[in-house]
Design a protein around this motif. Structure first.
Motif, PDB file in Angstrom:
ATOM      1  N   ARG A  73       0.844  -1.200   0.000  1.00  0.00           N
ATOM      2  CA  ARG A  73       0.000   0.000   0.000  1.00  0.00           C
ATOM      3  C   ARG A  73       0.886   1.259   0.000  1.00  0.00           C
ATOM      4  NH1 ARG A  73      -2.604   2.943   3.957  1.00  0.00           N
ATOM      5  NH2 ARG A  73      -4.607   3.805   3.313  1.00  0.00           N
ATOM      6  N   ASP A  74       1.980   1.208   0.771  1.00  0.00           N
ATOM      7  CA  ASP A  74       2.922   2.341   0.767  1.00  0.00           C
ATOM      8  C   ASP A  74       3.508   2.554  -0.621  1.00  0.00           C
ATOM      9  OD1 ASP A  74       2.578   2.926   3.393  1.00  0.00           O
ATOM     10  OD2 ASP A  74       4.476   2.085   4.080  1.00  0.00           O
ATOM     11  N   GLN A  76       2.181   2.104  -3.424  1.00  0.00           N
ATOM     12  CA  GLN A  76       1.222   2.633  -4.407  1.00  0.00           C
ATOM     13  C   GLN A  76       1.412   4.125  -4.662  1.00  0.00           C
ATOM     14  OE1 GLN A  76      -2.480   1.044  -2.647  1.00  0.00           O
ATOM     15  NE2 GLN A  76      -2.825   0.013  -4.608  1.00  0.00           N
ATOM     16  N   VAL A  77       2.006   4.806  -3.686  1.00  0.00           N
ATOM     17  CA  VAL A  77       2.278   6.235  -3.866  1.00  0.00           C
ATOM     18  C   VAL A  77       3.368   6.432  -4.921  1.00  0.00           C
ATOM     19  CG1 VAL A  77       3.282   8.240  -2.674  1.00  0.00           C
ATOM     20  CG2 VAL A  77       1.559   6.842  -1.523  1.00  0.00           C
ATOM     21  N   LEU A  78       4.278   5.469  -5.019  1.00  0.00           N
ATOM     22  CA  LEU A  78       5.503   5.644  -5.810  1.00  0.00           C
ATOM     23  C   LEU A  78       5.477   4.976  -7.171  1.00  0.00           C
ATOM     24  CD1 LEU A  78       7.427   4.820  -2.662  1.00  0.00           C
ATOM     25  CD2 LEU A  78       8.093   6.809  -3.981  1.00  0.00           C
ATOM     26  N   PRO A 126      -5.669   5.950  -7.577  1.00  0.00           N
ATOM     27  CA  PRO A 126      -5.472   7.392  -7.337  1.00  0.00           C
ATOM     28  C   PRO A 126      -4.363   7.666  -6.329  1.00  0.00           C
ATOM     29  CG  PRO A 126      -7.796   6.769  -7.073  1.00  0.00           C
ATOM     30  CD  PRO A 126      -7.029   5.505  -7.220  1.00  0.00           C
ATOM     31  N   ALA A 127      -3.930   6.628  -5.616  1.00  0.00           N
ATOM     32  CA  ALA A 127      -2.857   6.846  -4.635  1.00  0.00           C
ATOM     33  C   ALA A 127      -1.547   7.202  -5.326  1.00  0.00           C
ATOM     34  CB  ALA A 127      -2.662   5.593  -3.788  1.00  0.00           C
ATOM     35  N   TYR A 128      -1.381   6.808  -6.601  1.00  0.00           N
ATOM     36  CA  TYR A 128      -0.118   7.073  -7.290  1.00  0.00           C
ATOM     37  C   TYR A 128       0.113   8.575  -7.400  1.00  0.00           C
ATOM     38  CZ  TYR A 128       3.416   7.491 -10.914  1.00  0.00           C
ATOM     39  OH  TYR A 128       4.547   7.840 -11.602  1.00  0.00           O
ATOM     40  N   TRP A 129       1.318   8.986  -6.995  1.00  0.00           N
ATOM     41  CA  TRP A 129       1.681  10.411  -6.979  1.00  0.00           C
ATOM     42  C   TRP A 129       2.832  10.599  -7.947  1.00  0.00           C
ATOM     43  CZ3 TRP A 129       4.666  13.164  -2.495  1.00  0.00           C
ATOM     44  CH2 TRP A 129       4.593  14.560  -2.660  1.00  0.00           C
ATOM     45  N   THR A 131       4.723  12.975  -8.698  1.00  0.00           N
ATOM     46  CA  THR A 131       5.929  13.657  -8.188  1.00  0.00           C
ATOM     47  C   THR A 131       6.889  12.627  -7.580  1.00  0.00           C
ATOM     48  OG1 THR A 131       4.565  15.561  -7.659  1.00  0.00           O
ATOM     49  CG2 THR A 131       6.752  15.477  -6.633  1.00  0.00           C
ATOM     50  N   ALA A 132       6.326  11.741  -6.745  1.00  0.00           N
ATOM     51  CA  ALA A 132       7.162  10.716  -6.112  1.00  0.00           C
ATOM     52  C   ALA A 132       7.600   9.684  -7.151  1.00  0.00           C
ATOM     53  CB  ALA A 132       6.395  10.046  -4.980  1.00  0.00           C
TER      54      ALA A 132
ATOM     55  N   ARG B 322       3.670   8.709   9.419  1.00  0.00           N
ATOM     56  CA  ARG B 322       4.603   8.193   8.427  1.00  0.00           C
ATOM     57  C   ARG B 322       4.353   8.971   7.144  1.00  0.00           C
ATOM     58  NH1 ARG B 322       4.744   3.592   6.289  1.00  0.00           N
ATOM     59  NH2 ARG B 322       2.519   3.248   6.354  1.00  0.00           N
ATOM     60  N   GLN B 324       4.277   8.296   4.017  1.00  0.00           N
ATOM     61  CA  GLN B 324       3.320   7.763   3.031  1.00  0.00           C
ATOM     62  C   GLN B 324       1.873   8.053   3.434  1.00  0.00           C
ATOM     63  OE1 GLN B 324       6.082   6.096   3.642  1.00  0.00           O
ATOM     64  NE2 GLN B 324       6.767   4.935   1.852  1.00  0.00           N
ATOM     65  N   ARG B 328      -1.153  10.588   1.613  1.00  0.00           N
ATOM     66  CA  ARG B 328      -2.576  10.271   1.387  1.00  0.00           C
ATOM     67  C   ARG B 328      -3.471  11.313   2.051  1.00  0.00           C
ATOM     68  NH1 ARG B 328      -3.687   4.739  -0.241  1.00  0.00           N
ATOM     69  NH2 ARG B 328      -1.742   3.592  -0.473  1.00  0.00           N
ATOM     70  N   ARG B 331      -3.075  14.604  -0.135  1.00  0.00           N
ATOM     71  CA  ARG B 331      -3.539  14.537  -1.525  1.00  0.00           C
ATOM     72  C   ARG B 331      -5.000  14.116  -1.624  1.00  0.00           C
ATOM     73  NH1 ARG B 331      -1.501  10.796  -4.840  1.00  0.00           N
ATOM     74  NH2 ARG B 331      -1.898  12.054  -6.676  1.00  0.00           N
ATOM     75  N   ASN B 361       3.282  20.165  -5.042  1.00  0.00           N
ATOM     76  CA  ASN B 361       3.718  18.774  -5.143  1.00  0.00           C
ATOM     77  C   ASN B 361       5.225  18.655  -4.916  1.00  0.00           C
ATOM     78  OD1 ASN B 361       1.417  16.887  -5.990  1.00  0.00           O
ATOM     79  ND2 ASN B 361       1.114  18.688  -7.285  1.00  0.00           N
ATOM     80  N   PHE B 365       7.142  17.159  -1.440  1.00  0.00           N
ATOM     81  CA  PHE B 365       8.056  16.017  -1.556  1.00  0.00           C
ATOM     82  C   PHE B 365       9.348  16.248  -0.757  1.00  0.00           C
ATOM     83  CE2 PHE B 365      10.903  13.040  -3.952  1.00  0.00           C
ATOM     84  CZ  PHE B 365      10.237  11.886  -3.551  1.00  0.00           C
TER      85      PHE B 365
END
Lengths: 146, 448
Positions: A73-74, A76-78, A126-129, A131-132, B322, B324, B328, B331, B361, B365
């Motif tokens: 899950r973490d 998913q942001v990256l 939608p969690a995908y960011w 920028t990261a 954390r 991450q 969430r 965003r 953004n 970061f």
């Protein structure tokens, strides 16, 4: 009888062994594979980059799928897509429900046939960011150059 | 010479952790009242800390004597790399002498070690002497005191208050230790003329949910022994994971002491403790302390140590998250879409304004960048970059200062409205687990 079945039970691989057994398959499918990629507070076991530059994070786990899901899950942001990989061809019903709810995929590795199967396809969530994600790609590029 | 009352309450206190944090303390000192040093840090690097106090404008400090270090099984004070007692604890044992020196690193100090009043007198005398003379002595050696006297800052090397020696009490050991703590406090009271004296009450959270134990603590610590206040440390007690019952116990204890004329300062607390220092929280507490990288709660053991992690203080939730999860939280509701939206909903502190700038953004970061290091088993671990740590620390300290400002004017309804709004707006993005504490706090505040 019971004793014999315990004796015949196959030893499960370690995470590192599972990784080394699965990675050749992923390479064969045409992915560029990066192992132990550092990214924002947590290291990702493997990042696959496809021909279009899309990224998929893989979290390898032998048993504890709940922990795998937390880590995935973490990721998913990256990464655009995220999957967990376990030494069992198909996920249990409980795990399947959790995967479908979170958009996380499942790669099953069959110890007997030394084969992998994408049992659940990962989804872009939608969690995908971006920028990261861009920073992660930059890190992969820097590693490649090194 | 009589003792001195605590001045300028409520105190916003900060715990000094590691040397590299020193400059953040200096930069934000205007927003703080008292700096708290751990005695083992003072024992380990007395010259550096004395110089820091003397030359960097730190005009109020306390030293937590950490006498509880000696009551735990030795494994908690042993350096796992060397198998020997941690050097800072060893130095402290030498300074405190008596049974602490004899048993340090070998076996735990027990209540029966204090049957003899001589042991009580030895420990109190040495612990108080350590607090009054260690920093002073090093400043004398460096000639800094002479300069401070000349500049009219002669009090700078004096602690804002002395802290009596103490031992940690669990629900199962309170009957064993309460009387030892009472005698230590009584002795300290007779030896602290010219200073304010604080008792340090260090307890397990189970004590908070037992009326009988609270009554015992009120009997011991409600004045009568001549102390001027109580520093409260509840072991590993995070306000955002506390149950309503535990919070009610905390209030019962603090109000009981306050009403007997003994102000209570929470040694590890967060926003809820800050609310309890304000009119909105009925001024149940008289101060709150927190650390920097290690946050707003701390376990009693192990003594010292810990690995810094990249966490972001989320002002709406009043807790460190954390990174991450923070992504969430920020965003999910669309708070990274424009700088103004971010400043209005997430944080408008100076650190955020400097970073968020044109592109929220890219700016956000900067709170999460890490670098990879290998542990002893060759596994990759992520550590925050120096600039990431700088960003998160500055943001944290500025956000805390903003909370104090807000609470200086806020009514209880203002506080409750803010908590409910965050609960409503964030629960669907980060899940109930991350916001549940807000509802508990609201229920608690409504019960005041």
């Amino acid at each position: 009888m019971a004793l014999r079945s315990i004796k015949n039970r196959r030893r499960l691989p370690s995470e590192a062994e599972l990784t080394s057994m699965v990675v050749p398959h992923l390479v064969r499918f045409g992915f560029e594979v990066h192992l132990e990629v550092g990214a924002v507070t947590r290291s990702i076991d493997a990042v696959l980059v496809d021909e279009q530059g899309g990224t998929t994070a893989i979290e390898f786990k032998i048993r504890d799928w709940r922990r795998a899901l937390v880590q995935a899950r973490d990721h998913q942001v990256l990464c655009e897509r995220v999957a967990i990989c376990m030494p069992r061809r198909h996920p249990t019903d409980e795990l399947l429900g959790a995967l479908q709810a979170s958009g996380i995929g499942y790669i099953g590795y069959d110890l007997d046939s030394d084969d992998i199967e994408l049992a659940v396809a990962p989804q872009v969530t939608p969690a995908y960011w971006s920028t990261a994600g861009d920073a992660l790609r930059e890190r992969l590029r820097t590693e490649d150059e090194r | 010479m009589a003792r001195v009352e605590l001045e300028g309450l409520p105190w916003h206190m900060l715990r000094y952790g590691i040397a590299r944090e020193a400059r953040y303390i200096v930069d934000h000192w205007a927003n703080l009242d008292v700096l708290v040093f751990a005695a083992n840090s003072v024992a380990h690097m007395p010259k550096a800390i004395a110089t820091f106090v003397g030359e960097r404008g730190i005009d109020a400090f306390l030293i937590d004597p950490l006498t509880h270090s000696f009551q735990h099984p030795p494994t908690f004070v042993i350096n796992p790399d060397t198998g020997r007692i941690k050097s800072s604890v060893d130095k402290l044992a030498t300074a405190y002498g008596g049974v602490s020196r004899v048993k340090a690193g070998r076996e735990p100090v027990l209540p029966e070690d204090f049957r003899d009043e001589t042991e009580i007198r030895t420990l109190v005398a040495n612990v108080l002497d350590f607090q009054t003379s260690t920093i002073q002595g090093h400043l004398d050696n460096e000639g800094v005191n002479e300069y401070l006297e000349f500049a009219g800052l002669g009090d700078r090397a004096r602690p804002a208050a002395l802290v009596a020696p103490y031992f940690y009490m669990q629900a199962t050991t309170i009957d064993d230790w309460a009387d030892v703590n009472r005698r230590l406090l009584r002795e300290a009271s007779s030896r602290s003329e010219g200073f304010s004296l604080l008792a340090e009450l260090v307890i397990d959270r189970d004590v908070l949910v037992n009326d009988e134990h609270i009554a015992t603590l009120l009997r011991v610590y409600s004045g009568g022994l001549g102390h001027d206040g109580v520093l409260l440390w509840v072991d590993d007690f995070s306000e955002d994971s506390a149950s309503l019952q535990e919070l009610m116990g905390l209030r019962q204890l603090a109000v009981g002491l306050r009403d007997s004329g003994t102000p209570v300062l929470n040694l590890y607390g967060g926003y809820l403790s800050m609310v309890l220092c304000s009119a909105a929280g009925d001024r149940v507490l008289a101060g709150v302390c927190h650390g920097l990288e290690y946050g707003e709660d701390r376990a009693v053991v192990p003594v010292g140590g810990g690995i810094p992690t990249a966490k972001f203080y989320m002002p709406a939730l009043h807790k460190r998250m954390r990174y991450q999860e923070a992504i969430r939280a920020v965003r999910g509701p669309g708070w990274l879409t424009a700088p103004g939206t971010y400043f209005e909903n997430v944080c408008g502190c100076g650190a955020c304004r400097r970073l968020i700038g044109m592109d929220p953004n890219v700016g956000f970061f900067a709170y999460g960048r890490t670098t990879t290091k290998r542990d002893r088993n060759g596994r990759a671990r992520e550590y925050p970059l120096p600039e990431t740590r700088e960003n998160t620390l500055n943001h944290y300290l500025e956000a805390k200062a903003a909370e104090w400002d807000f609470l200086s004017q806020a009514t209880r309804d203002d506080v409750i409205d803010g908590l409910l709004r965050a609960h409503r707006e964030l629960r669907s993005h980060i899940g109930l687990d991350e916001v549940a504490h807000l509802e508990i706090w609201v229920e608690f505040l409504r019960s005041l």
